[in-house]
Design an enzyme around this catalytic site. Structure first.
Site, PDB file in Angstrom:
ATOM      1  N   ARG A 143      80.536   1.556  22.154  1.00 14.70           N
ATOM      2  CA  ARG A 143      80.597   0.291  22.871  1.00 14.70           C
ATOM      3  C   ARG A 143      80.145  -0.887  21.990  1.00 14.70           C
ATOM      4  O   ARG A 143      80.616  -2.003  22.163  1.00 14.70           O
ATOM      5  CB  ARG A 143      79.760   0.378  24.147  1.00 14.70           C
ATOM      6  CG  ARG A 143      80.215   1.543  25.054  1.00 14.70           C
ATOM      7  CD  ARG A 143      80.322   1.176  26.498  1.00 14.70           C
ATOM      8  NE  ARG A 143      81.226   0.084  26.725  1.00 14.70           N
ATOM      9  CZ  ARG A 143      81.418  -0.513  27.904  1.00 14.70           C
ATOM     10  NH1 ARG A 143      80.742  -0.077  28.951  1.00 14.70           N
ATOM     11  NH2 ARG A 143      82.258  -1.506  28.053  1.00 14.70           N
ATOM     12  N   GLU A 174      73.950  -5.527  28.054  1.00 12.39           N
ATOM     13  CA  GLU A 174      75.124  -4.855  28.620  1.00 12.39           C
ATOM     14  C   GLU A 174      75.957  -5.792  29.478  1.00 12.39           C
ATOM     15  O   GLU A 174      76.790  -5.356  30.277  1.00 12.39           O
ATOM     16  CB  GLU A 174      74.665  -3.629  29.416  1.00 12.39           C
ATOM     17  CG  GLU A 174      73.870  -2.624  28.596  1.00 12.39           C
ATOM     18  CD  GLU A 174      74.734  -1.618  27.831  1.00 12.39           C
ATOM     19  OE1 GLU A 174      75.729  -1.158  28.385  1.00 12.39           O
ATOM     20  OE2 GLU A 174      74.401  -1.304  26.667  1.00 12.39           O
ATOM     21  N   GLY A 234      82.654  12.124  26.577  1.00 17.70           N
ATOM     22  CA  GLY A 234      81.230  12.418  26.777  1.00 17.70           C
ATOM     23  C   GLY A 234      80.361  11.534  25.902  1.00 17.70           C
ATOM     24  O   GLY A 234      79.307  11.951  25.412  1.00 17.70           O
ATOM     25  N   ASN A 270      80.909  -5.225  31.378  1.00 15.19           N
ATOM     26  CA  ASN A 270      80.038  -5.145  30.204  1.00 15.19           C
ATOM     27  C   ASN A 270      80.528  -6.004  29.048  1.00 15.19           C
ATOM     28  O   ASN A 270      79.989  -5.920  27.938  1.00 15.19           O
ATOM     29  CB  ASN A 270      79.923  -3.690  29.725  1.00 15.19           C
ATOM     30  CG  ASN A 270      79.493  -2.746  30.809  1.00 15.19           C
ATOM     31  OD1 ASN A 270      80.230  -1.846  31.183  1.00 15.19           O
ATOM     32  ND2 ASN A 270      78.312  -2.939  31.345  1.00 15.19           N
ATOM     33  N   CYS A 308      82.709  -2.122  37.667  1.00 15.99           N
ATOM     34  CA  CYS A 308      82.677  -2.022  36.200  1.00 15.99           C
ATOM     35  C   CYS A 308      83.940  -2.607  35.596  1.00 15.99           C
ATOM     36  O   CYS A 308      83.932  -3.117  34.483  1.00 15.99           O
ATOM     37  CB  CYS A 308      82.621  -0.570  35.746  1.00 15.99           C
ATOM     38  SG  CYS A 308      81.203   0.328  36.314  1.00 15.99           S
ATOM     39  N   HIS A 312      73.256   1.179  34.751  1.00 14.79           N
ATOM     40  CA  HIS A 312      73.355  -0.282  34.857  1.00 14.79           C
ATOM     41  C   HIS A 312      72.930  -0.659  36.266  1.00 14.79           C
ATOM     42  O   HIS A 312      73.132   0.112  37.211  1.00 14.79           O
ATOM     43  CB  HIS A 312      74.806  -0.766  34.677  1.00 14.79           C
ATOM     44  CG  HIS A 312      75.347  -0.657  33.284  1.00 14.79           C
ATOM     45  ND1 HIS A 312      76.613  -0.195  33.005  1.00 14.79           N
ATOM     46  CD2 HIS A 312      74.806  -0.984  32.092  1.00 14.79           C
ATOM     47  CE1 HIS A 312      76.831  -0.233  31.701  1.00 14.79           C
ATOM     48  NE2 HIS A 312      75.745  -0.703  31.118  1.00 14.79           N
ATOM     49  N   SER A 343      80.271  10.526  32.647  1.00 18.07           N
ATOM     50  CA  SER A 343      80.796  10.610  31.282  1.00 18.07           C
ATOM     51  C   SER A 343      80.436  11.954  30.646  1.00 18.07           C
ATOM     52  O   SER A 343      81.318  12.651  30.113  1.00 18.07           O
ATOM     53  CB  SER A 343      80.237   9.451  30.436  1.00 18.07           C
ATOM     54  OG  SER A 343      80.232   9.761  29.065  1.00 18.07           O
ATOM     55  N   SER A 364      78.649   8.757  26.640  1.00 22.72           N
ATOM     56  CA  SER A 364      77.584   7.916  27.203  1.00 22.72           C
ATOM     57  C   SER A 364      76.443   8.726  27.799  1.00 22.72           C
ATOM     58  O   SER A 364      76.414   9.010  29.008  1.00 22.72           O
ATOM     59  CB  SER A 364      78.176   6.991  28.279  1.00 22.72           C
ATOM     60  OG  SER A 364      78.652   5.811  27.695  1.00 22.72           O
TER      61      SER A 364
HETATM   62  O1  SUG Z   1      79.175   2.327  29.230  1.00 24.50           O
HETATM   63  N1  SUG Z   1      81.441   4.804  30.193  1.00 24.50           N
HETATM   64  C1  SUG Z   1      80.931   3.464  30.380  1.00 24.50           C
HETATM   65  C2  SUG Z   1      80.952   3.074  31.831  1.00 24.50           C
HETATM   66  C3  SUG Z   1      80.615   1.630  32.020  1.00 24.50           C
HETATM   67  C4  SUG Z   1      80.375   1.285  33.435  1.00 24.50           C
HETATM   68  N2  SUG Z   1      80.105  -0.080  33.569  1.00 24.50           N
HETATM   69  C5  SUG Z   1      79.297  -0.629  34.515  1.00 24.50           C
HETATM   70  N3  SUG Z   1      78.489   0.086  35.214  1.00 24.50           N
HETATM   71  N4  SUG Z   1      79.342  -1.897  34.649  1.00 24.50           N
HETATM   72  C6  SUG Z   1      79.514   3.359  29.829  1.00 24.50           C
HETATM   73  O2  SUG Z   1      78.733   4.298  30.023  1.00 24.50           O
HETATM   74  C7  SUG Z   1      82.207   6.711  28.897  1.00 24.50           C
HETATM   75  C8  SUG Z   1      83.211   6.950  27.799  1.00 24.50           C
HETATM   76  C9  SUG Z   1      83.389   8.419  27.481  1.00 24.50           C
HETATM   77  O3  SUG Z   1      82.445   9.191  27.650  1.00 24.50           O
HETATM   78  O4  SUG Z   1      84.500   8.799  27.024  1.00 24.50           O
HETATM   79  C10 SUG Z   1      81.715   5.274  28.975  1.00 24.50           C
HETATM   80  O5  SUG Z   1      81.613   4.605  27.967  1.00 24.50           O
END
Ligand code: SUG
Length: 448
Positions: free
Chosen positions: A139, A175, A21, A111, A367, A250, A29, A23
């Site tokens: 990240r 990003e 959780g 990313n 992604c 994104h 997430s 993000s």
């Molecule tokens: O940055 N999820 C990533 C998903 C990235 C998606 N990338 C693109 N759309 N290109 C983010 O939100 C969730 C990790 C967690 O909650 O455990 C996370 O980081």
């Protein structure tokens, strides 16, 4: 002699894949926080997609995962003692950020960096700008390793320029390729680079109200500048703030483009008509497929990840769309995709993949991959050990099966055994992919 192509470099899912959780603004997430993850299945799902695309004749590469837990960050934060003591202490006192420092989020290589092919750049090299991912702690810690991993794959400085991340400040929140698309007639011809930002940091421009705008205009402009792009072939556009508030964190959750095709939702951009007109004037012949909200709502686009798809060129000049299983499970989206395939337009085939483990963290097919357009000479300059083929697929499948757990919950992250499992696996991987000593544990704990 092979020609120019767009290669995809997918992130191999790391052994600490979990649902933390972490993000805010990414509804999958936060919605799946604390569910039990299956890192082994996650990695195998990703490998199956890579193998399928390689089998279809696309150049497919692999990017390695990162070392987690990020012990060097914990030491920077003042924790001292053995690795096991540090893990236990931080997990007990700060479980929320400890879990973030264990995230396998580097799997989402869209990313990792923004990439400008050599046909577009000032010095005729392929330019990579590592993303600072400034908006989220879990990240932001990816950048230094991402740089080392890219350097181990795109080694030849005559062909590849790898820039460090922009300054770690929200004004330059970046990003990577998730907010960048390129249009062209062929991959080695000059193209139009399209940068989509969430908001301008300085000034009174519109901003989302609920969720953060992760990419700033200032960051997008800096990347175009350092890559030496021609302003006459560059377009900047603002993502619609309302869709960010609906979970589109994104641009690649609401639009995707390839060659002369842009496939997007009608609410993707602020002032969409002007954006499409500028793109069409700079890239004559551009075909825009706009999906109306009446056919697919923004909610369904976010739920299904229709636009987090890969558009892939076919030999007959048409394109295929690689979508996640969730598109088939969302009736309006599936109905739309049937019409799209039969409508006589540029997209006439849909391929469906099960990427559920990644999807539950908001990461779809797009992604998971970093696109790198390469001419024939540049393809030959890539570290050959990372190209997907039957042998590498076999080896990596075997490697995952031996080293990955099939069950991981946030509470398991403090298990010191996990750290040694991760290190054993990554040490072997650096040999499989001929990467050299890229990880902090192989470099006496230093992340420099
Ligand atoms: O940055 N999820 C990533 C998903 C990235 C998606 N990338 C693109 N759309 N290109 C983010 O939100 C969730 C990790 C967690 O909650 O455990 C996370 O980081």
């Amino acid at each position: 002699m092979h020609g120019a192509c767009e290669a995809n470099f997918d992130g191999l899912v790391g052994p600490t894949h979990h649902y933390g959780g972490h993000s805010f603004g990414n509804v999958a997430s936060t919605g799946n926080a604390a569910s039990v993850a299956n890192p082994r299945a996650a990695a195998l799902q990703g490998l199956a997609k890579m193998k399928a695309l390689a089998d279809l004749g696309y150049r497919q590469g692999v990017l390695p995962p990162q070392e987690r837990p990020a012990l060097w960050v914990l030491r920077d934060l003042g924790y001292a003692g053995t690795d096991e003591e540090i893990i236990r202490l931080c997990a007990n006192t700060h479980p929320a950020y400890f879990a973030g420092l264990c995230s396998a989020s580097s799997m989402w290589t869209a990313n990792a960096a923004t990439v400008s092919p050599s046909a577009d750049t000032g010095d005729g090299r392929v330019h990579f700008s590592v993303a600072n991912l400034n908006n989220k702690l879990h990240r932001a810690i990816e950048a230094s390793q991402t740089r080392r991993s890219l350097q181990a794959i795109f080694r030849d400085e005559r062909h590849f320029a790898i820039h460090a991340a922009l300054p770690q400040h929200p004004a330059f929140g970046d990003e990577g390729a998730a907010n960048h698309t390129r249009f062209c007639r062929d991959y080695d011809e000059p193209g139009v680079e399209f940068f989509v930002y969430g908001a301008r940091y300085w000034g009174d421009g519109r901003k989302p109200a609920r969720f953060p705008a992760r990419q700033t205009q200032e960051a997008s402009e800096a990347i175009a500048r350092r890559h030496g792009l021609d302003p006459a072939r560059t377009v900047f556009a603002q993502q619609h703030p309302d869709v960010i508030d609906a979970g589109v964190f994104h641009n690649d959750v609401i639009a995707v483009g390839n060659l002369d095709v842009l496939f997007c939702h009608e609410q993707a951009f602020l002032d969409q008509e002007a954006v499409c007109a500028e793109l069409a004037s700079k890239q004559p012949g551009l075909r825009v497929i706009t999906v109306p909200a009446g056919a697919v709502s923004v909610t369904d686009a976010v739920r299904s990840y229709l636009f987090n798809s890969q558009l892939l060129a076919k030999a007959d000049g048409r394109q295929r769309l690689v979508v996640p299983e969730e598109c088939r499970n969302t009736p309006a989206v599936w109905a739309y995709l049937q019409e799209l395939q039969q409508g006589g337009g540029p997209i006439d085939e849909v391929l469906v993949f099960d990427l559920k483990q990644s999807m539950q963290n908001g990461g779809g097919p797009a992604c998971l991959r970093l696109r790198v357009a390469l001419n024939a000479i540049e393809q030959d300059a890539v570290n050959p050990a990372v190209w997907m083929n039957d042998v590498l697929y076999e080896r990596l499948t075997h490697w995952v099966t031996r080293h990955y757990r099939d069950r991981l919950h946030v509470n398991d992250l403090a298990d010191p055994q996990l750290l040694s499992e991760v290190r054993t696996a990554l040490d072997e991987l650096t040999q499989l992919l001929e990467l050299g000593s890229i990880y902090p544990f192989q470099r006496s704990g230093s992340d420099a």
